[in-house]
Design an enzyme around this catalytic site. Structure first.
Site, PDB file in Angstrom:
ATOM      1  N   GLU A  15     -11.667  -3.128  -2.975  1.00 52.24           N
ATOM      2  CA  GLU A  15     -10.647  -2.160  -3.363  1.00 52.24           C
ATOM      3  C   GLU A  15     -10.458  -2.203  -4.880  1.00 52.24           C
ATOM      4  O   GLU A  15      -9.801  -3.088  -5.417  1.00 52.24           O
ATOM      5  CB  GLU A  15      -9.339  -2.481  -2.643  1.00 52.24           C
ATOM      6  CG  GLU A  15      -9.474  -2.544  -1.126  1.00 52.24           C
ATOM      7  CD  GLU A  15      -8.359  -3.328  -0.472  1.00 52.24           C
ATOM      8  OE1 GLU A  15      -7.181  -3.076  -0.802  1.00 52.24           O
ATOM      9  OE2 GLU A  15      -8.671  -4.215   0.355  1.00 52.24           O
ATOM     10  N   HIS A  29      -9.745   2.535   0.776  1.00 56.61           N
ATOM     11  CA  HIS A  29      -9.773   1.365   1.661  1.00 56.61           C
ATOM     12  C   HIS A  29     -10.858   1.486   2.729  1.00 56.61           C
ATOM     13  O   HIS A  29     -10.605   1.261   3.921  1.00 56.61           O
ATOM     14  CB  HIS A  29      -8.400   1.185   2.313  1.00 56.61           C
ATOM     15  CG  HIS A  29      -8.048  -0.240   2.612  1.00 56.61           C
ATOM     16  ND1 HIS A  29      -8.819  -1.057   3.414  1.00 56.61           N
ATOM     17  CD2 HIS A  29      -6.999  -1.005   2.214  1.00 56.61           C
ATOM     18  CE1 HIS A  29      -8.244  -2.244   3.510  1.00 56.61           C
ATOM     19  NE2 HIS A  29      -7.134  -2.248   2.786  1.00 56.61           N
ATOM     20  N   HIS A  70       0.804  -1.232   0.000  1.00 56.85           N
ATOM     21  CA  HIS A  70       0.000   0.000   0.000  1.00 56.85           C
ATOM     22  C   HIS A  70       0.838   1.283   0.000  1.00 56.85           C
ATOM     23  O   HIS A  70       0.502   2.261   0.656  1.00 56.85           O
ATOM     24  CB  HIS A  70      -0.953   0.001   1.190  1.00 56.85           C
ATOM     25  CG  HIS A  70      -2.076  -0.982   1.083  1.00 56.85           C
ATOM     26  ND1 HIS A  70      -2.530  -1.491  -0.118  1.00 56.85           N
ATOM     27  CD2 HIS A  70      -2.870  -1.555   2.038  1.00 56.85           C
ATOM     28  CE1 HIS A  70      -3.527  -2.324   0.092  1.00 56.85           C
ATOM     29  NE2 HIS A  70      -3.756  -2.387   1.393  1.00 56.85           N
TER      30      HIS A  70
END
Length: 350
Positions: free
Chosen positions: A313, A185, A111
């Site tokens: 996502e 998210h 991420h």
């Protein structure tokens, strides 16, 4: 007023954390912090006529900065960048130059690294109440941040329609070739009382999922969902035939034309009568049922536990920067990165 701003009095890197609340004529409202563009609240009226918040988060902003929360950090409601999901060994090669990213998930980069876009203060560059309430945030990511190449300017606009659609529009440009793969998210739970999401009914238009190695890094192999518990094409309860200890943490390749805005998934819940439909221009959606969730002192003092939420996502293929057969995630100076994802909430009859 359809837009409300509130100052928190909390400063990070010399900039104040500010919340922006968008509301529509249906009584729906969304609260977003300029820190990580966190979607802190998404309140809708359920089928019983009761306002209901469908995203996980905290009552106080300070809790997003607590040691306890950051020690088991789940990215609650935040933007993910520069690169969503995992990059194998935190490495990639671009134009014959090797790059090493921050490693924050074993040997891999997750991420965007240690301090990704989720931990940055974004500038509020535009607010508008007409024709619909909207806010635009901007972040300027410098060359070398977390190991990525090039200066990258990113904008994210949120629009809230009277059809209960929260529209996320992303745009970015760079002065040097760089990988980019953005997503958001949010952790959703559509149940009136929260808790395990195994009784949510989930449908996803995907005929394949992406194989992962032992650390959940995509390998490049596509696997058919047919005759497996990964098959959500006709819809089923999330917990119908899942692995109760693992849940879902996989990326699904959507059945669509590249770049087309289409329905990725639809999730419904019986006690509230709510449905969440997610539309996207992106080619894949990562379904995560929050196996590692362990957040104390959530909204109303709740302890958020494993499988108490689901995330969808929307993004490009994870680790695509290392897999040439996947759609490219390289942005070059002459190009503009653009994607749209829509969260649409509707009511089903109870």
């Amino acid at each position: 007023m359809n837009i409300k701003q509130e100052q928190t009095g909390i400063f990070i890197d010399g900039k104040e954390v500010i919340s922006v609340e968008l509301s529509n004529s249906k009584g729906t409202y969304v609260k977003i912090f300029n820190y990580g563009t966190i979607i802190n609240k998404f309140v809708v009226t359920n089928a019983k006529g009761i306002p209901q918040d469908i995203v996980l988060g905290f009552d106080k902003f300070e809790d997003y900065l607590s040691e306890d929360y950051l020690a088991n950090y789940p990215y609650l409601g935040a933007i993910i960048g520069r690169y969503a999901n995992r990059v194998k060994n935190g490495q990639f090669e671009l134009d014959e130059i090797a790059y090493q990213l921050a490693k924050n998930n074993g040997d891999d980069c997750l991420h965007g690294g240690i301090n990704g876009f989720d931990k940055k203060i974004w500038d509020i560059v535009a607010l508008s109440e007409s024709p619909i309430p909207s806010v635009t945030f901007q972040y300027f990511s410098l060359d070398g941040e977390e190991g990525f190449s090039g200066d990258l300017a990113v904008q994210l606009r949120f629009d809230l329609t009277d059809n209960n659609e929260l529209i996320l529009t992303y745009q970015a440009d760079t002065d040097e070739a760089t990988p980019i793969n953005l997503t958001h998210h949010s952790y959703f739970n559509l149940s009136v009382h929260g808790g395990n999401v195994k009784t949510h009914f989930h449908q996803m238009n995907a005929s394949h999922w992406l194989e992962q190695d032992g650390n959940f890094v995509v390998t490049g192999k596509l696997i058919p969902v047919a005759d497996t518990f990964h098959d959500f094409r006709k819809g089923k309860l999330i917990g119908e035939n899942w692995n109760e200890e693992q849940g879902y943490d996989q990326t699904y390749v959507l059945d669509k034309s590249y770049g087309e805005l289409t329905l990725a998934s639809k999730t419904t819940e019986a006690s509230s009568g709510l449905s969440l439909s997610i539309f996207t221009t992106e080619p894949v959606a990562h379904l995560y049922t929050a196996k590692y969730l362990d957040v104390k002192h959530g909204k109303g003092g709740k302890h958020y536990q494993p499988f108490d939420a689901f995330c969808v996502e929307t993004q490009h293929h994870p680790n695509a920067v290392n897999i040439p057969d996947f759609p490219s995630t390289i942005l070059r100076p002459d190009d503009i990165y653009h994607q749209t994802t829509i969260y649409k909430v509707s009511i089903n009859e109870l």
